[in-house]
Design a protein around this motif. Sequence first.
Motif, PDB file in Angstrom:
ATOM      1  N   LYS A 177       5.410  -1.394   5.635  1.00  0.00           N
ATOM      2  CA  LYS A 177       4.413  -0.476   5.055  1.00  0.00           C
ATOM      3  C   LYS A 177       3.064  -0.635   5.741  1.00  0.00           C
ATOM      4  O   LYS A 177       2.385   0.359   6.034  1.00  0.00           O
ATOM      5  CB  LYS A 177       4.272  -0.723   3.548  1.00  0.00           C
ATOM      6  N   ALA A 178       2.661  -1.872   5.998  1.00  0.00           N
ATOM      7  CA  ALA A 178       1.367  -2.114   6.646  1.00  0.00           C
ATOM      8  C   ALA A 178       1.368  -1.541   8.058  1.00  0.00           C
ATOM      9  O   ALA A 178       0.395  -0.880   8.474  1.00  0.00           O
ATOM     10  CB  ALA A 178       1.068  -3.610   6.678  1.00  0.00           C
ATOM     11  N   THR A 179       2.463  -1.744   8.790  1.00  0.00           N
ATOM     12  CA  THR A 179       2.566  -1.194  10.145  1.00  0.00           C
ATOM     13  C   THR A 179       2.543   0.329  10.095  1.00  0.00           C
ATOM     14  O   THR A 179       1.859   0.991  10.887  1.00  0.00           O
ATOM     15  CB  THR A 179       3.860  -1.680  10.827  1.00  0.00           C
ATOM     16  N   ASN A 180       3.265   0.903   9.146  1.00  0.00           N
ATOM     17  CA  ASN A 180       3.314   2.353   8.993  1.00  0.00           C
ATOM     18  C   ASN A 180       1.934   2.920   8.676  1.00  0.00           C
ATOM     19  O   ASN A 180       1.518   3.923   9.270  1.00  0.00           O
ATOM     20  CB  ASN A 180       4.324   2.709   7.901  1.00  0.00           C
ATOM     21  N   ASN A 181       1.206   2.287   7.767  1.00  0.00           N
ATOM     22  CA  ASN A 181      -0.141   2.759   7.417  1.00  0.00           C
ATOM     23  C   ASN A 181      -1.081   2.666   8.612  1.00  0.00           C
ATOM     24  O   ASN A 181      -1.921   3.554   8.818  1.00  0.00           O
ATOM     25  CB  ASN A 181      -0.699   1.970   6.229  1.00  0.00           C
ATOM     26  N   THR A 182      -0.940   1.625   9.406  1.00  0.00           N
ATOM     27  CA  THR A 182      -1.767   1.491  10.614  1.00  0.00           C
ATOM     28  C   THR A 182      -1.472   2.629  11.593  1.00  0.00           C
ATOM     29  O   THR A 182      -2.397   3.225  12.162  1.00  0.00           O
ATOM     30  CB  THR A 182      -1.489   0.127  11.285  1.00  0.00           C
TER      31      THR A 182
END
Length: 162
Positions: free
Chosen positions: A116-121
Amino acid sequence: MTVSEIKATYSMRDILAKYGMQVNRSGFCRCPFHSGDNTASLKVYEKDFHCFGCGVNGDIFTFVQMMDGCDFKTAFLSLGGEYEKKPSFSARAGRYRAQKAREQRQKTERRQEEKKATNNTLITFYRRQTAKSEPFSDAWCDSCAGLEKQLRIHADLNDIPY
């Protein structure tokens, strides 16, 4: 008390006295386990006994078992022993499986949060690229396609219908 604590507490003479048996000065008494014993044939030592007439021998637990006609557990409990109930194998195995399942869930949740963090970035990156680019240019089209892909992944990761 444990077996070793009971053996340290009681001597063989104490156990014989409990059953009303008298030991002579040389440590012998009449054997209660066989009949026809006119002379003392049971030798009493500090922690055990041996009968020279019938060959019976053992420690304080064996003596109590033979006198009372019971099993070791009953003799142990009658001398003041206590059993600590240890968890059975199946209980330990169940706790082990539950712990492993919990660890696996935590690992999966960490991976999910990292995704999720990678996707949001990436969503933030593609939004900025789209804003910087000239509309309908190659860079703008690539940024829009990348943004659309990351938004679909975001919807899948967060269980949002797309």
